[in-house]
Scaffold this active site. Sequence first.
Site, PDB file in Angstrom:
ATOM      1  N   PRO A 134       0.641  -1.298  -0.114  1.00 32.93           N
ATOM      2  CA  PRO A 134      -0.176  -0.710   0.028  1.00 32.93           C
ATOM      3  C   PRO A 134       0.975   1.037  -0.158  1.00 32.93           C
ATOM      4  O   PRO A 134       1.692   1.477   0.198  1.00 32.93           O
ATOM      5  CB  PRO A 134      -0.557   0.012   0.893  1.00 32.93           C
ATOM      6  CG  PRO A 134       0.271  -0.748   2.277  1.00 32.93           C
ATOM      7  CD  PRO A 134       0.463  -1.604   1.141  1.00 32.93           C
ATOM      8  N   HIS A 135       1.007   2.058  -1.148  1.00 32.20           N
ATOM      9  CA  HIS A 135       1.049   3.308  -1.005  1.00 32.20           C
ATOM     10  C   HIS A 135       0.442   4.517  -1.334  1.00 32.20           C
ATOM     11  O   HIS A 135      -0.319   4.153  -2.347  1.00 32.20           O
ATOM     12  CB  HIS A 135       2.628   3.782  -2.447  1.00 32.20           C
ATOM     13  CG  HIS A 135       2.132   2.565  -3.367  1.00 32.20           C
ATOM     14  ND1 HIS A 135       2.090   1.331  -3.788  1.00 32.20           N
ATOM     15  CD2 HIS A 135       2.494   3.188  -4.539  1.00 32.20           C
ATOM     16  CE1 HIS A 135       1.710   1.019  -4.415  1.00 32.20           C
ATOM     17  NE2 HIS A 135       1.786   2.780  -5.456  1.00 32.20           N
TER      18      HIS A 135
END
Length: 232
Positions: A134-135
């Site tokens: 996740p980013h």
Amino acid sequence: MQLTVKDVARLLGTSEKSVYRWMRERGLPAHRVGGQFRFNRAELIEWATAQKVNVSPQIFEEPEAAGPLPTLADALETGGVFYRITGANKEAVLASVVEYLRLPEGADRRLLLQMLIAREKLASTAIGDGIALPHPRHPIVFHMDRPLITLCFLERPVDFGALDGKPVHAVFTLVSPTVRGHLHLLSRLAFALKDESFKQLIQEQAGREQILAAARELSRRFDGVSPNDAQS
């Protein structure tokens, strides 16, 4: 870096008064940080393009571009490795992860969580084999001295909508002050997860020092690998 109202006025060739007016009337994206407005460079570029607002060529420049790029090991040591992270679903896991991130004092964790969730709604960041990356969609989130990668092992695997259908048990979260550093580390992390020895450590939820030692070894190997090779 995050931009101030003064920075935005200069980059858009307008007055600070117009910047505030565009925030109210034209949806110029801004975020409150420590009681002041801050602007994301990538969001500003997108908004100016959609609004047909002329911008200075300086908006595409990053002052940090001439500096050294971070190594995978340095970013992972900065971010840390954590175990038994709770959460019954994707949103709850991300909320727990955000609380573990070693962000600057006063950082808006709620904003970052919203950005992570928004990114997941566009497309899952699960890459298969129980791993997710996740980013934020826009990597410039906080004014930080250096980027970080935080590895969180979940207490129980959670469905992230991975293409292979496997629930996620390991989450790497990347937060960077520059687009350049963000893309560099993302490519290095992707390369590392193709390494069977490193990947096995993640699958086994190996000890913190063991994982960091493997990351250091990979970083030494990266010294002789071009970014293009790392992404091939």
